[in-house]
Design a protein around this motif. Structure first.
Motif, short mmCIF file in Angstrom:
data_model
loop_
_atom_site.label_atom_id
_atom_site.label_comp_id
_atom_site.label_asym_id
_atom_site.label_seq_id
_atom_site.Cartn_x
_atom_site.Cartn_y
_atom_site.Cartn_z
N GLY A 136 -3.51 -11.67 3.15
CA GLY A 136 -2.46 -12.61 2.77
C GLY A 136 -1.20 -11.80 2.46
N THR A 137 -0.63 -12.05 1.28
CA THR A 137 0.55 -11.26 0.87
C THR A 137 0.14 -10.03 0.07
N GLY A 138 -1.15 -9.85 -0.15
CA GLY A 138 -1.65 -8.74 -0.94
C GLY A 138 -2.42 -7.73 -0.11
N THR A 139 -3.35 -7.06 -0.78
CA THR A 139 -4.10 -5.96 -0.16
C THR A 139 -5.54 -6.00 -0.62
N ALA B 108 -6.61 12.58 4.35
CA ALA B 108 -6.00 11.52 5.16
C ALA B 108 -4.90 10.85 4.37
N THR B 109 -3.75 10.76 5.01
CA THR B 109 -2.61 10.04 4.44
C THR B 109 -2.06 9.14 5.55
N ASP B 110 -2.72 8.05 5.77
CA ASP B 110 -2.29 7.09 6.78
C ASP B 110 -1.50 6.01 6.04
N PRO B 111 -0.16 6.07 6.09
CA PRO B 111 0.66 5.15 5.29
C PRO B 111 0.21 3.69 5.41
N ASP B 112 0.08 3.08 4.24
CA ASP B 112 -0.28 1.67 4.09
C ASP B 112 -1.70 1.33 4.56
N ARG C 150 -5.53 -2.72 -13.24
CA ARG C 150 -4.42 -2.06 -13.94
C ARG C 150 -3.37 -1.56 -12.93
N LEU C 151 -3.82 -1.08 -11.77
CA LEU C 151 -2.89 -0.65 -10.73
C LEU C 151 -2.05 -1.83 -10.25
N ASP C 152 -2.68 -2.95 -10.02
CA ASP C 152 -1.96 -4.14 -9.55
C ASP C 152 -0.90 -4.55 -10.57
N VAL D 79 0.73 -0.33 -2.71
CA VAL D 79 -0.54 0.27 -3.14
C VAL D 79 -0.63 1.70 -2.61
N TYR D 80 -0.28 1.89 -1.37
CA TYR D 80 -0.32 3.23 -0.78
C TYR D 80 0.60 4.19 -1.55
#
Length: 161
Positions: A111-114, A79-83, A149-151, A33-34
């Motif tokens: 879980g396994t997602g975001t 801000a660009t804080d990875p993940d 749509r992003l997912d 996602v990041y």
């Protein structure tokens, strides 16, 4: 004509007169996602229907964005804080009434997602602030559609790898 907005800081996300916060869980992991938010800037047009152009500027420190309906913005990445977080401030816009705008995307493992949380933090004239509050349901639907749509885009891209 472009209008210069106030150069507010990241703290504006918590103090803005208008704060619209939306969230959705995605099946994609935070790193994916990041990458889609912060690294594949030109890809925003493929999943966020309101965006007709998104391109990096200033060697990646900014973005130029065009929206459906003619909105044209120049932004500074804050801000660009990875993940974890991606945030930007709108510096110039061709819309009247807006004084300041910061958008923040927070990514939390779920879980396994975001869990993706988008905060739209703004200030402007009294009529604009009222209009933004009335537009909350439409912005929420736009976010929900874009996140879905992003997912799907991330899933399709990872299955092709």
């Amino acid at each position: 004509m472009a209008r210069q907005l106030s150069p507010v800081g990241l703290d504006f996300v918590g103090t803005a007169p208008v704060r619209l916060v939306f969230a959705r869980q995605l099946s994609a992991p935070p790193a994916a996602v990041y990458r889609a938010l912060a690294e594949d800037v030109t890809g925003w047009t493929a999943w966020f229907r309101a965006v007709t152009l998104c391109r990096p500027t200033a060697d990646g420190a900014g973005r130029e964005v065009k929206l459906v309906g003619g909105g044209h913005l120049h932004e500074t990445i804050m801000a660009t804080d990875p993940d974890e977080r991606y945030a930007y401030r709108v510096d110039t816009v061709n819309a009247p009434g807006l004084r300041a705008l910061v958008e923040e995307w927070l990514l939390t493992p779920a879980g396994t997602g975001t869990r993706v949380q988008w905060t739209f933090a703004a200030d402007g004239s009294a009529p604009l602030r009222a209009l933004l509050k009335l537009a909350r349901p439409a912005l929420g639907r736009s976010f929900q559609d874009a996140a879905g749509r992003l997912d799907k885009r991330i899933a399709a891209n990872s299955s092709q790898s």
